[in-house]
Design a protein around this motif. Sequence first.
Motif, PDB file in Angstrom:
ATOM      1  N   ASN A 175       0.634  -1.169  -0.082  1.00 34.41           N
ATOM      2  CA  ASN A 175      -0.271  -0.026  -0.065  1.00 34.41           C
ATOM      3  C   ASN A 175       0.976   1.176   0.038  1.00 34.41           C
ATOM      4  O   ASN A 175       1.132   1.881   0.997  1.00 34.41           O
ATOM      5  N   PRO A 176       1.337   1.708  -1.283  1.00 35.95           N
ATOM      6  CA  PRO A 176       2.313   2.880  -1.261  1.00 35.95           C
ATOM      7  C   PRO A 176       1.593   4.147  -0.734  1.00 35.95           C
ATOM      8  O   PRO A 176       2.432   4.809  -0.055  1.00 35.95           O
ATOM      9  N   THR A 177       0.122   4.307  -0.816  1.00 32.56           N
ATOM     10  CA  THR A 177      -0.292   5.633  -0.158  1.00 32.56           C
ATOM     11  C   THR A 177       0.067   5.585   1.200  1.00 32.56           C
ATOM     12  O   THR A 177       0.426   6.684   1.778  1.00 32.56           O
ATOM     13  N   ILE A 178      -0.569   4.644   1.971  1.00 34.56           N
ATOM     14  CA  ILE A 178      -0.604   4.654   3.419  1.00 34.56           C
ATOM     15  C   ILE A 178       1.000   4.644   3.830  1.00 34.56           C
ATOM     16  O   ILE A 178       1.473   5.474   4.685  1.00 34.56           O
ATOM     17  N   THR A 179       2.049   3.857   3.228  1.00 35.84           N
ATOM     18  CA  THR A 179       3.066   3.895   3.442  1.00 35.84           C
ATOM     19  C   THR A 179       3.872   5.312   3.481  1.00 35.84           C
ATOM     20  O   THR A 179       4.473   5.739   4.162  1.00 35.84           O
ATOM     21  N   ARG A 180       3.600   6.131   2.469  1.00 40.46           N
ATOM     22  CA  ARG A 180       3.679   7.350   2.318  1.00 40.46           C
ATOM     23  C   ARG A 180       3.291   8.365   3.453  1.00 40.46           C
ATOM     24  O   ARG A 180       4.235   9.171   3.970  1.00 40.46           O
ATOM     25  N   ALA A 181       2.184   8.126   3.791  1.00 45.09           N
ATOM     26  CA  ALA A 181       1.709   8.694   5.233  1.00 45.09           C
ATOM     27  C   ALA A 181       2.251   8.577   6.169  1.00 45.09           C
ATOM     28  O   ALA A 181       2.281   9.339   7.184  1.00 45.09           O
ATOM     29  N   PHE A 182       3.218   7.388   6.459  1.00 46.20           N
ATOM     30  CA  PHE A 182       3.912   7.093   7.498  1.00 46.20           C
ATOM     31  C   PHE A 182       5.522   7.910   7.508  1.00 46.20           C
ATOM     32  O   PHE A 182       6.400   7.677   8.299  1.00 46.20           O
ATOM     33  N   GLY A 183       5.311   8.668   6.317  1.00 47.85           N
ATOM     34  CA  GLY A 183       6.717   9.488   6.176  1.00 47.85           C
ATOM     35  C   GLY A 183       7.771   8.746   5.654  1.00 47.85           C
ATOM     36  O   GLY A 183       8.999   9.081   5.611  1.00 47.85           O
ATOM     37  N   ILE A 184       7.418   7.661   4.882  1.00 41.55           N
ATOM     38  CA  ILE A 184       8.592   6.986   4.057  1.00 41.55           C
ATOM     39  C   ILE A 184       8.625   7.178   2.667  1.00 41.55           C
ATOM     40  O   ILE A 184       7.431   7.417   1.899  1.00 41.55           O
ATOM     41  N   ASP A 185       9.625   7.607   2.129  1.00 41.33           N
ATOM     42  CA  ASP A 185       9.840   8.084   0.627  1.00 41.33           C
ATOM     43  C   ASP A 185       9.749   6.754  -0.037  1.00 41.33           C
ATOM     44  O   ASP A 185      10.762   6.160  -0.372  1.00 41.33           O
TER      45      ASP A 185
END
Lengths: 289, 317
Positions: A175-185
């Motif tokens: 889940n790229p979107t949620i992963t991004r929300a965790f501050g991961i590039d």
Amino acid sequence: MTLLFIQVFNGLVNGAFYALLSLGLAVIFGMLRIVNFAHGALYMLGAFTTYALGERFGLGFWTSLAIAPLAVGLFGMLLERTMIRRLYDLPASYNLLLTFGLTLVIQDGVRLIYGISGQPYAPPPQLAGATNLGFIVFPTFRLFAIGISVVVCSLTWFIIERTRVGAVIRACTENPTITRAFGIDVSLWVTAVFGFGSALAGLAGVLAAPIYSVDPLMGSELIITTFAVVVIGGLGSILGSVITGYAVGVLVAIGSALYPPIANTLIFILMALVLLLRPSGLFGLQEAR
Amino acid sequence: MNVQRWVVRVGVLLVLVALPRMIYPILAVDILTWGLFALAFDLVFGYAGLLSFGHAMFWGTSGYVTANVLLRTGLPVPVAILAGTIAALVLALPTGYLSIRSAGIYFSMITLAFAQMVDFIARQADRFTGGDNGLPGIPRPPLGPIQFDNPLHLYYFTLALAALGYLIAARATESPFGQALRAIRDNRVRAQSVGYNPRVQMLVAFVISAGLSGLAGGLHTVGHGVVSLDAVNWTTSGIVVMMTLLGGTGTLLGPLVGATLVLLLQDALAFSTSASGVVTGAVFALTVLFFRRGVVGTLLALDLRRRTGERLIGPAK
């Protein structure tokens, strides 16, 4: 009996390369859902970097073992950043096609520089000659290649399945979107994973230099065989690609000792059988439909 | 629309009739055979949405069968080509049945692997294929007034059969069958729910495509009087994809245009195989990156915009 053991070890040598290459493909496929056709060309680049470092700069095998995979990895990252990235929103076929075009460019580019004849490359003095294993005598360098392959494959499996780094990578896939929300590039990780998969191909190339002759087309036949390994194991399965790599190597070696003409066809017959009985591959998920 | 379509077709036919006066005839024959091969491939890629990476197996198998019929029997050229085409059709049944069980990238991998099987068999069966030497000096007995050793006779014979192949492909895509195929490509579940069986439709498309590829491969073999392992090599499967995409997928004339461009490019770079590989590879990569509609696809999109004042939404898939 000795003959059988020798065939098994020959099979393990081939399997070591199948495993490293299909592992690289699996890592990239697992994260990006693309099949990297240029993987064979990257393998060839690894071997040629090794050869060129020796020829031009007098650098030995051990230096190349460190430099070449890194160089190929960086080259892979460059390809991902500049081109492959642009096609993520399209069906995966387009990246297969793009990397096919890149394969032609890389392969024929090297051919323009070095010609079509194979170049010999000697194994390092520490690993020259043969080792007596008790039951057989086998070339030392080939044993080393098997060893490196086993270690690297196990480490990769461990990192991806058991560590925090692996957890991040799997999160980026799922889940790229949620992963991004965790501050991961996520985009940085994608590039890194592509670079890592490429580096695995480069490493296989370094190990191949002293075993097979170094020539521009060395990757083009091997990549097709690797695709068959990947299909048998199941696309994207880390463990499946490694186990299948070794198993296929050994099976083909034994099969070709019993009936030589079948050597190269056997792997594709195996593939057809697997497809017939289990279309998603031995270790694959059911997403193949 | 229909009138316009026939105007374009007649125009293309006129150009093709004049072609051997503009470029040397064997290159013109290549344009026809590769163009037909690319069109056959496009039936599966552009219309059914499946990227086959193994179409060389049909082209090559037909080439070898055609060559063997001509070398071993005194049968006329069209019979040999028919035999080659039938061989490709027969090969398409098991390979098609097995590969259409998968979709997307899996389909590509599987067709590629089948083609490799054929490639390896061709290497081993040197009594049938001549191994690395290939089969040179294939006889082409004259058929009535047609002297196959005369390049112009050869060209117009090829043109007649290629045009027949084109009409078969056009008929297939414009018929309800072709509509169903596109429906499945665009939304498999919906097509299924209105009563189509995707697997059967896909298999029929695959087999027609293989048959036309076989026809093209047979014509190509007759055109050159030689067939070699190149015919079954995976790069052949790749080149036909390249031609189709460059010309425009999902169009009937795109593959011919793409084949023409790639062959003229290769001809211009014939002094070096490697340089030719670098340039065609780069052109292909750029096409995939920036020009996915291809030449004909772009023209069609512009034409539609001119007539309707609308832009097609988004880039071609």
